[in-house]
Scaffold this active site. Structure first.
Site, PDB file in Angstrom:
ATOM      1  N   ASP A 200       0.851  -1.197   0.000  1.00 46.54           N
ATOM      2  CA  ASP A 200       0.000   0.000   0.000  1.00 46.54           C
ATOM      3  C   ASP A 200       0.883   1.242   0.000  1.00 46.54           C
ATOM      4  O   ASP A 200       2.117   1.144   0.056  1.00 46.54           O
ATOM      5  CB  ASP A 200      -0.948  -0.007   1.208  1.00 46.54           C
ATOM      6  CG  ASP A 200      -2.309   0.613   0.871  1.00 46.54           C
ATOM      7  OD1 ASP A 200      -2.329   1.641   0.166  1.00 46.54           O
ATOM      8  OD2 ASP A 200      -3.338   0.066   1.319  1.00 46.54           O
ATOM      9  N   HIS A 247     -13.318  -1.320  -7.005  1.00 45.47           N
ATOM     10  CA  HIS A 247     -14.490  -0.445  -7.162  1.00 45.47           C
ATOM     11  C   HIS A 247     -14.134   1.039  -7.044  1.00 45.47           C
ATOM     12  O   HIS A 247     -14.956   1.907  -7.356  1.00 45.47           O
ATOM     13  CB  HIS A 247     -15.584  -0.815  -6.156  1.00 45.47           C
ATOM     14  CG  HIS A 247     -15.233  -0.570  -4.723  1.00 45.47           C
ATOM     15  ND1 HIS A 247     -15.528  -1.476  -3.730  1.00 45.47           N
ATOM     16  CD2 HIS A 247     -14.643   0.476  -4.080  1.00 45.47           C
ATOM     17  CE1 HIS A 247     -15.134  -0.999  -2.558  1.00 45.47           C
ATOM     18  NE2 HIS A 247     -14.593   0.193  -2.756  1.00 45.47           N
TER      19      HIS A 247
END
Length: 340
Positions: A200, A247
């Site tokens: 990340d 998404h």
């Protein structure tokens, strides 16, 4: 007799604002945490603790009782229901309050401007003129609440994923965009042989490390800081997890991310897409469709269908194997694909 159509379903939809704000306020006041462990209290106790008059205290407690969040006994005392005790007590493994706070403080104000998102086709939870994306380290609401909220949303979903798929043959898992660490923690607890790498942004890794250490898993969960749009993913993993990542992005970016993940996998490696999938006919389910609408206010993406993902996976050199469904707050299933 012909069934009569009534406006009651519309009233139930409209009253959602009342229910959510009651839940959010009770969570902010830590009502359920105060009643944890079998404790009980009266409306007068609650009013005194928070410096409230009797009337508003009783109204909030009555609303929470009607919603199934509290139980009112014959002696006039309130106590937690099993759901509140499990998911609304701060410090419990599957505490959901962090996500409630995110919706209340981050998303709720944006919905007052949802028409702007609709007409302008842009998010309203962050400044699109100043920030490159939702995930800006200098956004105070995101820094203070978002990642804790994502951990809160993901914890029980990760629990369901751990039971839905057998990770016995997965030795090393790469959790791409795994900030918060909920999936790594839950999967490592269920599968003692498993080792996880969280990939990340640098500031997200820094935020997540203390949570992993608090879980006692810093010897099995490692971190690699980077950006999946500009950096290669670390190699040496036999499965890659994308949970509630895709998404957030438009179709072309989703396809870029899938190709990046495919490159990082060895032949036979698995890609796991854990999402709230919209049905292929785009008629539901309601939660997935509403969370997809939420992306209008939050990001440039939406919730995609399994058919859409399957086409993109094949283009990236991966063979999809269908969706394993489950009923989680953060996802309704996992789509597994294998690299040729």
């Amino acid at each position: 007799m012909k069934h009569q159509v009534t406006p009651l379903p519309l009233m139930e939809l409209t009253s959602g604002v009342y229910a959510f704000k009651a839940l959010a306020l009770a969570t902010e006041l830590e009502l359920f945490t105060d009643l944890s462990g079998g404790r009980a209290g009266t409306a007068a106790d609650f009013a005194e603790r928070h410096g409230l008059a009797q009337r508003p205290a009783e109204l909030l407690l009555t609303a929470c009782t009607a919603l199934g969040l509290l139980r009112l006994d014959s002696d006039g005392t309130y106590s937690n229901t099993p759901m509140s005790e499990e998911f609304l007590v701060r410090g419990k493994p599957y505490y959901f309050g962090g996500w409630i706070t995110v919706v209340d403080r981050h998303e709720y104000p944006a919905y007052l401007k949802l028409a702007d998102s609709l007409r302008g086709n842009h998010p309203t939870t962050w400044d699109v003129e100043r920030q490159e994306s939702l995930f800006a380290p200098d956004d105070p609401v995101v820094a203070e609440h978002f990642w804790r909220g994502m951990h809160s949303l993901s914890a029980y979903t990760a629990h369901l994923l751990a039971g839905a798929l057998d990770f016995a043959k997965v030795d090393r898992l790469l959790d791409v965009g795994g900030g918060g660490g909920a999936f790594g923690v839950e999967l490592c607890r269920r599968y003692p042989h498993l080792r996880v790498t969280v990939f990340d942004l640098p500031f997200v890794c820094d935020l997540t490390r203390p949570w992993v250490a608090a879980a006692g898993l810093d010897d099995r969960i490692a971190f690699t800081a980077g950006d999946f749009f500009t950096d290669r993913l670390p190699a040496g993993h036999d499965a890659v997890l994308l949970s509630n990542i895709l998404h957030d992005w438009g179709e072309s970016d989703v396809q870029r991310i899938l190709k990046t993940c495919a490159v990082a996998l060895p032949p036979g490696g698995l890609l796991l897409i854990c999402e709230s999938f919209v049905a292929d006919d785009k008629q539901g389910p309601p939660l997935a469709a509403l969370m997809s609408l939420n992306m209008l206010a939050e990001t440039w993406g939406r919730n995609y269908t399994a058919a859409e993902y399957s086409a993109w996976l094949r283009a990236a050199g991966l063979e999809p194997d269908g969706v394993t469904p489950f009923d989680g707050p953060g996802a309704n299933g996992v789509l597994v694909a294998r690299k040729h």
